[in-house]
Design a protein around this motif. Structure first.
Motif, PDB file in Angstrom:
ATOM      1  N   LEU A 177       0.868  -1.169   0.000  1.00 48.85           N
ATOM      2  CA  LEU A 177       0.000   0.000   0.000  1.00 48.85           C
ATOM      3  C   LEU A 177       0.909   1.223   0.000  1.00 48.85           C
ATOM      4  O   LEU A 177       1.719   1.392   0.907  1.00 48.85           O
ATOM      5  N   VAL A 178       0.805   2.054  -1.019  1.00 47.44           N
ATOM      6  CA  VAL A 178       1.734   3.182  -1.144  1.00 47.44           C
ATOM      7  C   VAL A 178       1.431   4.238  -0.088  1.00 47.44           C
ATOM      8  O   VAL A 178       0.273   4.487   0.246  1.00 47.44           O
ATOM      9  N   ASN A 179       2.490   4.838   0.444  1.00 46.74           N
ATOM     10  CA  ASN A 179       2.280   5.802   1.521  1.00 46.74           C
ATOM     11  C   ASN A 179       1.874   7.182   0.995  1.00 46.74           C
ATOM     12  O   ASN A 179       1.499   8.053   1.762  1.00 46.74           O
ATOM     13  N   THR A 180       1.934   7.377  -0.311  1.00 51.59           N
ATOM     14  CA  THR A 180       1.623   8.685  -0.890  1.00 51.59           C
ATOM     15  C   THR A 180       0.127   8.964  -0.915  1.00 51.59           C
ATOM     16  O   THR A 180      -0.332   9.959  -0.350  1.00 51.59           O
ATOM     17  N   ASN A 181      -0.632   8.075  -1.569  1.00 43.66           N
ATOM     18  CA  ASN A 181      -2.078   8.329  -1.657  1.00 43.66           C
ATOM     19  C   ASN A 181      -2.938   7.149  -1.222  1.00 43.66           C
ATOM     20  O   ASN A 181      -4.137   7.132  -1.480  1.00 43.66           O
ATOM     21  N   GLY A 182      -2.311   6.174  -0.554  1.00 45.39           N
ATOM     22  CA  GLY A 182      -3.092   5.076   0.009  1.00 45.39           C
ATOM     23  C   GLY A 182      -3.522   4.011  -0.980  1.00 45.39           C
ATOM     24  O   GLY A 182      -4.353   3.160  -0.650  1.00 45.39           O
ATOM     25  N   MET A 183      -2.965   4.018  -2.191  1.00 46.72           N
ATOM     26  CA  MET A 183      -3.341   3.024  -3.205  1.00 46.72           C
ATOM     27  C   MET A 183      -2.778   1.646  -2.848  1.00 46.72           C
ATOM     28  O   MET A 183      -1.603   1.499  -2.516  1.00 46.72           O
ATOM     29  N   ILE A 184      -3.630   0.625  -2.896  1.00 51.01           N
ATOM     30  CA  ILE A 184      -3.196  -0.758  -2.729  1.00 51.01           C
ATOM     31  C   ILE A 184      -2.701  -1.282  -4.068  1.00 51.01           C
ATOM     32  O   ILE A 184      -3.379  -1.126  -5.092  1.00 51.01           O
ATOM     33  N   LEU A 185      -1.523  -1.880  -4.072  1.00 54.07           N
ATOM     34  CA  LEU A 185      -0.988  -2.458  -5.297  1.00 54.07           C
ATOM     35  C   LEU A 185      -1.305  -3.956  -5.340  1.00 54.07           C
ATOM     36  O   LEU A 185      -1.295  -4.633  -4.305  1.00 54.07           O
ATOM     37  N   PRO A 186      -1.609  -4.482  -6.517  1.00 53.83           N
ATOM     38  CA  PRO A 186      -2.052  -5.880  -6.658  1.00 53.83           C
ATOM     39  C   PRO A 186      -0.896  -6.866  -6.573  1.00 53.83           C
ATOM     40  O   PRO A 186      -0.400  -7.382  -7.580  1.00 53.83           O
TER      41      PRO A 186
END
Length: 425
Positions: free
Chosen positions: A209-218
């Motif tokens: 989960l990226v710390n920049t915008n909260g996007m979960i990566l698959p």
């Protein structure tokens, strides 16, 4: 002299600290506050009243509302006390508990951690933090000049820099594909990695989960893609673990490293390192001490001396989590996410910069207040409302990052939204 020695030993055996008690007895004494708290947590109740009970077990500075768990997590009061008790036990008889006295208890923590991820205890090392784990991986890889590592543009600095330090000087290339800020599907993200892979790719380094915008990566889909081509996958799991359910056996990645002080609410200074059994052959210890010949994953945590009360504190934090229930925490995370997004969706001045799909975001949401500089918004939230958040300016976000941990209530989200609406005027 003999009489004095006898008096000393008698004092040890009956002293208030119980220094010569068995480790099991010490564990029981240290975790008494925790076991009392667990009684209040073990319930099928999912009402807001229940979550207010959870909130009451976290202590924050007076007037502070903490929406910044993604930076550093809080530790519940029962876990704080248990860890202090472990520390007192260690200091009462240092040599006993530093070297062997807690051996079985440490192994219990390893097993609890393995259960968290649905893997074997022989795949878990108890380290210090995510940064150490990423350095362990990067320093171990036997890469050659011209080999490539994929590390997308949203990777955390502490996950990227180990690859730069340990591998770039050897002529290894770091490939940095660009991730979309607001992908509409999982496949859109997977395709970024698919296009970045070449015949020279050896490792994909990716955060869960990226710390920049909260996007979960698959992670699972990228791992499947990578393994088809013999590529290793190393995951920075600092932001995902504890926020939502994670089954590493199902995901299939080779390595996964975590700072337990974020969403697991453990004491600071303890982390988790997972290495799939058949991928452990690639790894070398960062620190070598007595016992380095050990062929098990424990060789990766061989520090000789370390702050063991923190490790036992992790075990207590996992007991705390298990008493609440992993699925209940998972569901609450998404409940708070949806509550927040639904409340602001019609406000044109509050723009979400986090993907909408549950497969692509969870307990971290990032919102821009149109026409306002993010640092101003962050400062006003804190100065006027006591709300702590994280300003994110990279990638044109200009948005505050908000973390919805289990100690956050809907009333607090309402207060947050009212504050954002006032600031937006």
């Amino acid at each position: 002299m003999t009489d004095n020695r006898r008096k000393f030993l008698k004092t040890l055996s009956i002293g208030a600290a119980g220094a010569l008690a068995t480790p099991t007895q010490i564990w029981g004494q240290a975790t008494t506050p925790l076991r009392s708290a667990l009684t209040d947590l073990q319930s099928d109740d999912i009402s807001e009243t229940y979550w207010k009970t959870i909130q009451s077990q976290f202590h924050f500075a007076e007037g502070l509302t903490y929406f910044n768990n993604g930076s550093l997590g809080a530790c519940p009061k029962p876990i704080r006390q248990a860890t202090i008790n472990f520390q007192n036990t260690l200091d009462d008889f240092p040599s006993k508990y530093m070297w062997g006295g807690w051996k079985d208890e440490i192994e219990e923590v390893r097993q609890k951690t393995a259960d968290l991820f649905s893997v074997s205890e022989e795949e878990i090392a108890l380290i210090h933090n995510t940064t150490e784990g990423m350095n362990l991986i990067a320093s171990s890889m036997d890469l050659q000049p011209g080999d490539e590592i994929i590390s997308a543009d949203h990777e955390h600095t502490s996950a990227l820099n180990p690859w730069k330090y340990w591998q770039q000087s050897k002529g290894v290339k770091i490939v940095t594909p660009t991730l979309p800020i607001l992908p509409k599907s999982v496949e859109e993200v997977v395709d970024v990695y698919r296009k970045a892979i070449t015949s020279k790719t050896r490792v994909i380094s990716i955060c869960h989960l990226v710390n920049t915008n909260g996007m979960i990566l698959p992670i699972k889909e990228v791992t499947e893609l990578a393994h088809e081509k013999g590529i290793l996958v190393a995951v920075d799991g600092a932001q995902g673990t504890g926020m939502f359910n994670i089954d590493l056996k199902d995901i299939g990645c080779d390595f996964y490293t975590v700072s337990a002080h974020k969403w697991l609410f453990s004491p600071k200074g303890v982390g988790v390192f997972y290495a799939r059994q058949d991928s452990q052959k690639h790894l070398k210890p960062l620190i070598v001490a007595r016992g380095y010949e050990d062929t098990s994953i424990r060789r990766l945590e061989n520090y000789n001396t370390r702050n063991l009360p923190e490790v036992l504190g992790l075990g207590a934090a996992l007991d705390y989590r298990n008493a609440i229930g992993a699925q209940k925490i998972h569901d609450r995370t998404y409940e708070l996410k949806h509550y927040f997004r639904d409340k602001i969706k019609d406000n044109e001045k509050l723009v979400l910069k986090t993907p909408e799909l549950d497969s692509l975001s969870a307990g971290i949401q990032v919102v821009e207040v149109l026409g306002k500089n993010v640092q101003e918004v962050k400062n006003r939230l804190f100065d006027e409302y006591g709300i702590d958040s994280r300003p994110m300016s990279k990638f044109g976000l200009n948005a505050v990052r908000l973390s919805f941990a289990i100690f956050i209530t809907k009333n607090q989200i309402d207060t947050l939204i009212n504050a954002l609406e006032t600031i937006s005027e």
